[in-house]
Design an enzyme around this catalytic site. Structure first.
Site, PDB file in Angstrom:
ATOM      1  N   LEU A  64      -8.618  29.310  16.710  1.00 25.03           N
ATOM      2  CA  LEU A  64      -7.509  29.054  15.781  1.00 25.03           C
ATOM      3  C   LEU A  64      -6.870  30.393  15.405  1.00 25.03           C
ATOM      4  CD1 LEU A  64      -9.113  26.362  13.436  1.00 25.03           C
ATOM      5  CD2 LEU A  64      -7.946  26.046  15.608  1.00 25.03           C
ATOM      6  N   PRO A  65      -5.728  30.366  14.712  1.00 24.35           N
ATOM      7  CA  PRO A  65      -5.076  31.640  14.373  1.00 24.35           C
ATOM      8  C   PRO A  65      -5.967  32.589  13.570  1.00 24.35           C
ATOM      9  CG  PRO A  65      -3.524  29.837  14.133  1.00 24.35           C
ATOM     10  CD  PRO A  65      -4.855  29.212  14.427  1.00 24.35           C
ATOM     11  N   LYS A 170     -12.209  43.736  18.090  1.00 21.77           N
ATOM     12  CA  LYS A 170     -10.985  43.083  18.571  1.00 21.77           C
ATOM     13  C   LYS A 170      -9.768  43.529  17.741  1.00 21.77           C
ATOM     14  CE  LYS A 170      -8.041  40.105  20.218  1.00 21.77           C
ATOM     15  NZ  LYS A 170      -7.459  40.215  21.541  1.00 21.77           N
ATOM     16  N   LYS A 239      -1.283  39.862  12.173  1.00 22.82           N
ATOM     17  CA  LYS A 239      -2.556  39.534  11.532  1.00 22.82           C
ATOM     18  C   LYS A 239      -3.675  40.467  12.011  1.00 22.82           C
ATOM     19  CE  LYS A 239      -4.705  36.734  13.874  1.00 22.82           C
ATOM     20  NZ  LYS A 239      -5.625  36.659  14.998  1.00 22.82           N
TER      21      LYS A 239
HETATM   22  P1  NDP Z   1      -1.333  29.495  18.949  1.00 27.82           P
HETATM   23  O1  NDP Z   1      -0.515  29.774  17.761  1.00 27.82           O
HETATM   24  O2  NDP Z   1      -0.685  29.319  20.281  1.00 27.82           O
HETATM   25  O3  NDP Z   1      -2.205  28.166  18.698  1.00 27.82           O
HETATM   26  C1  NDP Z   1      -2.930  28.004  17.528  1.00 27.82           C
HETATM   27  C2  NDP Z   1      -3.827  26.792  17.637  1.00 27.82           C
HETATM   28  O4  NDP Z   1      -4.515  26.628  16.384  1.00 27.82           O
HETATM   29  C3  NDP Z   1      -3.074  25.492  17.875  1.00 27.82           C
HETATM   30  O5  NDP Z   1      -3.916  24.625  18.581  1.00 27.82           O
HETATM   31  C4  NDP Z   1      -2.825  25.001  16.457  1.00 27.82           C
HETATM   32  O6  NDP Z   1      -2.680  23.599  16.367  1.00 27.82           O
HETATM   33  C5  NDP Z   1      -4.134  25.385  15.808  1.00 27.82           C
HETATM   34  N1  NDP Z   1      -4.009  25.564  14.374  1.00 27.82           N
HETATM   35  C6  NDP Z   1      -3.185  26.401  13.709  1.00 27.82           C
HETATM   36  N2  NDP Z   1      -3.414  26.353  12.389  1.00 27.82           N
HETATM   37  C7  NDP Z   1      -4.400  25.439  12.226  1.00 27.82           C
HETATM   38  C8  NDP Z   1      -5.059  24.928  11.088  1.00 27.82           C
HETATM   39  N3  NDP Z   1      -4.780  25.373   9.849  1.00 27.82           N
HETATM   40  N4  NDP Z   1      -6.013  23.986  11.258  1.00 27.82           N
HETATM   41  C9  NDP Z   1      -6.312  23.541  12.504  1.00 27.82           C
HETATM   42  N5  NDP Z   1      -5.723  23.986  13.621  1.00 27.82           N
HETATM   43  C10 NDP Z   1      -4.775  24.923  13.479  1.00 27.82           C
HETATM   44  O7  NDP Z   1      -2.452  30.626  19.012  1.00 27.82           O
HETATM   45  P2  NDP Z   1      -3.207  31.244  20.286  1.00 27.82           P
HETATM   46  O8  NDP Z   1      -3.834  30.160  21.067  1.00 27.82           O
HETATM   47  O9  NDP Z   1      -2.315  32.206  20.975  1.00 27.82           O
HETATM   48  O10 NDP Z   1      -4.330  32.124  19.538  1.00 27.82           O
HETATM   49  C11 NDP Z   1      -5.527  31.587  19.019  1.00 27.82           C
HETATM   50  C12 NDP Z   1      -6.424  32.771  18.631  1.00 27.82           C
HETATM   51  O11 NDP Z   1      -6.679  33.558  19.783  1.00 27.82           O
HETATM   52  C13 NDP Z   1      -5.766  33.704  17.590  1.00 27.82           C
HETATM   53  O12 NDP Z   1      -6.733  34.202  16.710  1.00 27.82           O
HETATM   54  C14 NDP Z   1      -5.184  34.823  18.465  1.00 27.82           C
HETATM   55  O13 NDP Z   1      -5.037  36.022  17.734  1.00 27.82           O
HETATM   56  C15 NDP Z   1      -6.223  34.894  19.571  1.00 27.82           C
HETATM   57  N6  NDP Z   1      -5.758  35.442  20.854  1.00 27.82           N
HETATM   58  C16 NDP Z   1      -4.596  35.010  21.462  1.00 27.82           C
HETATM   59  C17 NDP Z   1      -4.189  35.558  22.681  1.00 27.82           C
HETATM   60  C18 NDP Z   1      -2.944  35.123  23.403  1.00 27.82           C
HETATM   61  O14 NDP Z   1      -2.607  35.761  24.426  1.00 27.82           O
HETATM   62  N7  NDP Z   1      -2.239  34.080  22.979  1.00 27.82           N
HETATM   63  C19 NDP Z   1      -4.978  36.644  23.315  1.00 27.82           C
HETATM   64  C20 NDP Z   1      -6.215  36.947  22.632  1.00 27.82           C
HETATM   65  C21 NDP Z   1      -6.565  36.386  21.445  1.00 27.82           C
HETATM   66  P3  NDP Z   1      -1.238  22.877  16.529  1.00 27.82           P
HETATM   67  O15 NDP Z   1      -1.122  22.541  17.974  1.00 27.82           O
HETATM   68  O16 NDP Z   1      -1.349  21.701  15.647  1.00 27.82           O
HETATM   69  O17 NDP Z   1      -0.192  23.861  16.050  1.00 27.82           O
END
Ligand code: NDP
Length: 295
Positions: A64-65, A170, A239
């Protein structure tokens, strides 16, 4: 193994797809349509609630974020915690913060659940190809349990130290990435304005001492060609830099450089919004300079 994956975002989706190929997978996503779309393409069961996702799972993966989002997922009658059985392994792949991870670990330990923080690096391409770096915080026994699962999407999988140490590493890694993005963007904007073509400048920088992942990979494949794909939200990088600055403060390290990077990303987030991609920070530099870095 029976594994549940919660959080099918930009990186969670390709990670979960690789888990589906090797294990019996259950997915949950806040926006149900995304989980349904995933299930149409990969063998898995869709859970209606976090609790239902946890029920019957031997291991749970969250992505998650923020750590706060993961913590909130535990709460309530339909929350994750209500469905977790004694002995479950909880792998949090969120790029989180160490203090919340330690609290989560304590809270889950009281229910017989083992928690590790396991943030990843390598981007959505790395998740698709199973070549992510995974930074694990937890004791050795927990790490040994997590490793075979993390091998679904990770290549370099390292135990960094106790719970929270994966998060700390990280955050610093991403603060370095953020600093590089700004520095490369500013330097190239000035070079282009001074009459040096961006492609030529990068060609030489990339065989010289100023090269970095940003100059070698990101700018050539996303900025020079003007493609600006959306793979990692700038809000998430903001963040991460904040978490890194918090670590500097906690440890008594004066950090004027990373504080400035954090300020720049905070402002970029305010201007570009929650959906912007992280490399769009370079777009702001281009706009200010009145120039485009293309080639
Ligand atoms: P996204 O913003 O693409 O997706 C976030 C996910 O979390 C979605 O499935 C969203 O659901 C869900 N979500 C958001 N808020 C909540 C909440 N309050 N309760 C439940 N579910 C929630 O993020 P990423 O997939 O890109 O990133 C996820 C993590 O991985 C983060 O910590 C990021 O920093 C890390 N990361 C990302 C990388 C990247 O290249 N994208 C690389 C390395 C790390 P919904 O579909 O409903 O919005």
């Amino acid at each position: 193994m029976r594994i549940s994956f919660l959080g099918l975002g930009a990186i969670g989706t390709p990670m979960a797809a690789r888990v589906a190929a090797r294990h019996e997978l259950t997915v949950w996503n806040r926006t149900g349509a995304r989980a349904a779309a995933f299930a149409a393409q990969h063998p898995c069961r869709v859970a209606a609630t976090p609790r239902a996702a946890a029920e019957g799972a031997q291991a749970v993966i969250t992505c998650l974020p923020t750590s706060a989002d993961v913590e909130a997922l535990l709460d309530g009658g339909d929350g994750l915690a209500a469905g977790l059985a004694d002995g479950v392994l909880f792998i949090d792949c969120t790029s989180g913060d160490a203090a919340t991870s330690r609290r989560l670990a304590e809270r889950l330990a009281a229910r017989g659940v083992t928690y590790v923080d396991a943030p990843v690096s390598g981007g959505t391409n790395g998740a698709e190809s199973g070549t992510l770096a995974v930074m694990v915080g937890g004791d050795q026994a927990a790490f040994e349990r997590a490793r075979p699962i993390l091998e679904c999407f990770g290549q370099r999988i390292e135990r960094i130290g106790p719970v929270g140490s994966g998060d700390a590493l990280k955050a610093v890694n991403n603060a370095l990435l953020a600093a590089n993005i700004l520095a490369v963007g500013e330097g190239l904007a000035a070079l282009v304005k001074a009459g040096v073509p961006a492609a030529k400048a990068l060609e030489i920088i990339n065989v010289s001492s100023g090269r970095s992942f940003v100059s070698e990979v990101l700018v050539p494949t996303r900025v020079l060609n003007g493609s600006w794909p959306r793979t990692f939200r700038l809000a998430l990088l903001d963040k991460d830099v904040r978490i890194a600055v918090g670590l500097l403060e906690e440890t008594g390290v004066e950090g004027p450089v990373l504080q400035l990077v954090s300020k720049q990303f905070r402002e970029a987030r305010a201007r570009l919004g929650e959906g912007a991609d992280y490399l769009e920070a370079i777009r702001l530099i281009e706009r200010q300079a009145g120039v485009e870095i293309r080639g």
